[in-house]
Scaffold this active site. Structure first.
Site, short mmCIF file in Angstrom:
data_model
loop_
_atom_site.label_atom_id
_atom_site.label_comp_id
_atom_site.label_asym_id
_atom_site.label_seq_id
_atom_site.Cartn_x
_atom_site.Cartn_y
_atom_site.Cartn_z
N HIS A 1 -3.48 4.25 -2.45
CA HIS A 1 -4.43 3.32 -1.81
C HIS A 1 -5.05 3.96 -0.57
O HIS A 1 -6.25 3.81 -0.31
CB HIS A 1 -3.72 2.04 -1.36
N LEU B 1 0.81 -1.21 0.00
CA LEU B 1 0.00 0.00 0.00
C LEU B 1 0.85 1.26 0.00
O LEU B 1 1.92 1.31 0.60
CB LEU B 1 -0.93 0.01 1.22
P1 AMP Z 1 -3.39 -1.88 -7.18
O1 AMP Z 1 -2.97 -2.30 -5.82
O2 AMP Z 1 -2.29 -1.25 -7.99
O3 AMP Z 1 -4.15 -2.94 -7.93
O4 AMP Z 1 -4.42 -0.69 -6.97
C1 AMP Z 1 -5.56 -0.85 -6.17
C2 AMP Z 1 -6.46 0.35 -6.33
O5 AMP Z 1 -5.75 1.53 -5.96
C3 AMP Z 1 -6.92 0.55 -7.78
O6 AMP Z 1 -8.27 1.00 -7.79
C4 AMP Z 1 -5.99 1.61 -8.27
O7 AMP Z 1 -6.50 2.39 -9.33
C5 AMP Z 1 -5.82 2.47 -7.02
N1 AMP Z 1 -4.58 3.24 -7.11
C6 AMP Z 1 -3.33 2.77 -7.35
N2 AMP Z 1 -2.46 3.79 -7.42
C7 AMP Z 1 -3.17 4.93 -7.24
C8 AMP Z 1 -2.85 6.32 -7.20
N3 AMP Z 1 -1.61 6.75 -7.39
N4 AMP Z 1 -3.84 7.20 -6.97
C9 AMP Z 1 -5.12 6.78 -6.80
N5 AMP Z 1 -5.49 5.48 -6.82
C10 AMP Z 1 -4.53 4.58 -7.02
#
Ligand code: AMP
Length: 287
Positions: A36, A32
């Site tokens: 996140h 995270l």
């Molecule tokens: P992940 O762990 O990369 O699969 O991401 C989980 C959730 O967090 C997804 O909905 C992503 O779009 C969101 N997320 C990842 N990085 C960011 C960021 N920099 N800003 C906003 N949301 C994010």
């Protein structure tokens, strides 16, 4: 906060689903970061119970992708999620999620899964959609929170929820960036000093294109060129694509008339990064 698996989360949430402000769900692959945490904070404000899932879903990784090496640190994730007031950290094992090894059933997402990012990652969005539907069915949240950072993923999830009548409200949250503009990502962990500096050219290029659009440029080709030009100055970076697309369908736009997303993917050394910006030039003539 409690660390729970598939059976526990279903049991624990049984009583919480009815009434009140419901259950908010933040699906993640863990490791995270502030992006996140912004999703978790928003879910905390809008729901009685908040479930954060951590599951590195191998269905959405291609054979040559980084499933094995994807960064993992569940203890740290638990600390961070608890710090934001999450009630449950739902971290199912692969055996719990896929007890027969393979899933015979898959969610197909059609054309949106084949364009832009989908061209470079065949099967990726079907893998994302399949695991999200499974997670929604286990957690049964009222709302689920997704980042704009993965704009095509967000569009895919909205399509799936719409097409299949999945009873969940999808909440989109803005991309959280580092001070120099780089979109936060668990994969930024792979970047060392020089490649980390090179990566910062990606948001600069996107912001420059957005400025051009807001200054009156309506031709997608010119905006793509603007991104290419900005990135050409950065030798450590290899652009895979830059596209100007409709934010809902991810179909290409040639002349911008309202909302559009400029999306790109690039390799920085061996790390593949994606980013995007939304633009809205309204429906009137260029300013
Ligand atoms: P992940 O762990 O990369 O699969 O991401 C989980 C959730 O967090 C997804 O909905 C992503 O779009 C969101 N997320 C990842 N990085 C960011 C960021 N920099 N800003 C906003 N949301 C994010």
């Amino acid at each position: 906060m409690r660390l729970v698996g598939v059976r526990d989360v279903a049991l624990e949430l049984g009583a919480d689903r009815a009434g009140g402000r419901g259950v908010g769900f933040v699906p993640t692959m863990g490791f995270l970061h502030e992006g996140h945490l912004a999703l978790i904070r928003r879910a905390r404000r809008e729901n009685d119970r908040v479930v954060v899932s951590v599951f590195v879903n191998r269905l959405q990784f291609g054979a040559s992708e980084d499933f094995e090496h994807y960064p993992r640190d569940l203890a740290r994730d638990a600390e961070l999620a608890a710090g934001e007031g999450a009630d449950y950290l739902f971290a199912p094992s692969a055996e719990e999620m896929y007890p027969r090894g393979e899933l015979a059933t898959r969610v197909e997402v059609g054309r949106i899964g084949e364009v832009v990012e989908g061209r470079f990652r065949p099967g990726h969005f079907s893998g994302v959609a399949t695991v999200c539907v499974k997670l929604f069915n286990i957690v049964r949240p009222r709302r689920a929170y997704f980042g704009q950072k993965d704009a095509q993923q967000l569009a895919v999830i909205r399509q799936v929820v719409d097409d299949l009548g999945v009873p969940v409200e999808i909440v989109a949250c803005p991309t959280v960036r580092e001070a120099d503009g780089l979109a936060m990502s668990s994969r930024n962990h792979y970047l060392d000093g020089p490649s980390r500096r090179a990566a910062a050219a990606l948001p600069r290029a996107l912001f420059a294109a957005r400025e051009q659009a807001l200054a009156g440029e309506r031709a997608a080709k010119a905006l793509r060129e603007c991104v290419r030009r900005c990135l050409a100055e950065e030798p450590g970076l290899r652009l895979q694509y830059v596209e100007v697309v409709d934010p809902d369908s991810f179909e290409p736009i040639h002349t911008i008339g309202g909302r559009a997303t400029i999306a790109l993917a690039a390799l920085v050394e061996t790390t593949r990064l994606i980013d995007n910006v939304d633009i809205d030039v309204g429906t009137g003539p260029p300013a």
